[in-house]
Design a protein around this motif. Structure first.
Motif, PDB file in Angstrom:
ATOM      1  N   THR A  54       1.573 -17.241  20.915  1.00 57.52           N
ATOM      2  CA  THR A  54       1.332 -17.929  21.912  1.00 57.52           C
ATOM      3  C   THR A  54       2.146 -19.331  21.945  1.00 57.52           C
ATOM      4  OG1 THR A  54      -0.945 -17.461  21.539  1.00 57.52           O
ATOM      5  CG2 THR A  54      -0.780 -19.505  22.466  1.00 57.52           C
ATOM      6  N   ALA A  55       2.546 -19.555  20.756  1.00 59.28           N
ATOM      7  CA  ALA A  55       3.630 -20.813  20.723  1.00 59.28           C
ATOM      8  C   ALA A  55       4.724 -20.329  21.431  1.00 59.28           C
ATOM      9  CB  ALA A  55       3.893 -20.946  19.293  1.00 59.28           C
ATOM     10  N   ALA A  56       5.320 -19.393  21.252  1.00 61.65           N
ATOM     11  CA  ALA A  56       6.465 -18.839  21.856  1.00 61.65           C
ATOM     12  C   ALA A  56       6.492 -18.791  23.240  1.00 61.65           C
ATOM     13  CB  ALA A  56       7.074 -17.339  21.405  1.00 61.65           C
ATOM     14  N   ALA A  57       5.270 -18.181  23.861  1.00 60.84           N
ATOM     15  CA  ALA A  57       5.192 -18.016  25.247  1.00 60.84           C
ATOM     16  C   ALA A  57       4.862 -19.590  25.827  1.00 60.84           C
ATOM     17  CB  ALA A  57       3.851 -17.349  25.449  1.00 60.84           C
ATOM     18  N   PHE A  58       4.132 -20.440  25.264  1.00 61.24           N
ATOM     19  CA  PHE A  58       4.278 -21.876  25.729  1.00 61.24           C
ATOM     20  C   PHE A  58       5.458 -22.524  25.873  1.00 61.24           C
ATOM     21  CE2 PHE A  58      -0.466 -22.604  24.652  1.00 61.24           C
ATOM     22  CZ  PHE A  58      -0.684 -23.300  25.860  1.00 61.24           C
ATOM     23  N   ALA A  59       6.484 -22.276  24.767  1.00 60.51           N
ATOM     24  CA  ALA A  59       7.526 -22.832  25.010  1.00 60.51           C
ATOM     25  C   ALA A  59       8.702 -22.305  26.073  1.00 60.51           C
ATOM     26  CB  ALA A  59       8.461 -22.623  23.710  1.00 60.51           C
ATOM     27  N   ALA A  60       8.295 -20.961  26.402  1.00 60.65           N
ATOM     28  CA  ALA A  60       8.986 -20.396  27.505  1.00 60.65           C
ATOM     29  C   ALA A  60       8.401 -20.232  28.738  1.00 60.65           C
ATOM     30  CB  ALA A  60       9.538 -18.783  26.959  1.00 60.65           C
ATOM     31  N   ARG A  61       7.199 -20.936  29.058  1.00 63.69           N
ATOM     32  CA  ARG A  61       6.476 -20.715  30.307  1.00 63.69           C
ATOM     33  C   ARG A  61       7.190 -21.336  31.545  1.00 63.69           C
ATOM     34  NH1 ARG A  61       4.282 -25.051  27.649  1.00 63.69           N
ATOM     35  NH2 ARG A  61       3.545 -26.792  28.903  1.00 63.69           N
TER      36      ARG A  61
END
Length: 204
Positions: free
Chosen positions: A115-122
């Motif tokens: 989730t954190a990685a996806a938030f950073a890349a959204r």
């Protein structure tokens, strides 16, 4: 009602909550994985004379990680629920005490990191999309990535919901364990097994 019966009732409610919340985690994680995996074929019309380009979730490593991590997390939680139910019937013995802590550590790690990685890349950038070497955000106002971005954001928030639910499960189990371990009797041990889903450690 005696003190022991109150503990038993408390453990039953905790066990029911853990099972129900675990099923919710499975649903949220699967929905997040499916939504992200189907967020594809977004044709981006960038500025600066760049040609249209189709974008999929697979163009972003963190999004791919979210799909895989949520699918694995859902599978691990399903295993944990299965073990929890069968262990309550006394059919698995010491196997559960060895496997559950591993599941308890793996599930939140997968959910929170993905989730954190996806938030950073959204709002990730497409490399070299323009003829002038500029980088254009997929979710910028001047590109046609609205549906793609909305689906990606929803998938991320569903993954976050699954992660928060796992944390809530752990809090409920810790609270129930602290209450049931007060007396130290055999009935307390039985109560522990009632609500001990994934992540429980053996007290022996």
């Amino acid at each position: 009602m005696c003190h022991g019966e109150k503990k038993s009732d408390s453990s039953k409610w905790a066990y029911a909550f853990v099972v129900a919340a675990s099923l919710a985690v499975i649903g949220l994680a699967v929905a997040s994985s499916v939504l992200m995996a189907t967020a594809s074929q977004c044709t981006v019309y960038a500025a600066y004379g760049a040609p249209p380009r189709s974008v999929t979730y697979s163009d972003f490593g963190p999004f791919v990680y979210l799909v895989v991590a949520n699918a694995i997390a859902a599978f691990l939680v399903a295993i944990a629920v299965f073990f929890s139910v069968w262990n309550k019937k006394g059919k698995l013995g010491g196997v559960v005490s060895k496997i559950m802590p591993v599941l308890g550590a793996a599930v939140p790690a997968l959910l929170y990191t993905s989730t954190a990685a996806a938030f950073a890349a959204r709002d990730g950038m497409m490399p070299n999309t323009s003829a002038y070497g500029k980088r254009v955000s997929v979710c910028a106002a001047n590109v046609a990535g609205g549906n793609f971005c909305r689906q990606v954001r929803l998938a991320i928030f569903l993954s976050l919901g699954a992660a928060v639910t796992v944390t809530l499960i752990e809090l409920v189990k810790s609270f129930a364990l602290s209450k049931s371990s007060g007396g130290g009797s055999d009935s307390d041990s039985d109560s522990d097994s009632d609500f001990c889903g994934y992540g429980c450690h053996s007290k022996h």
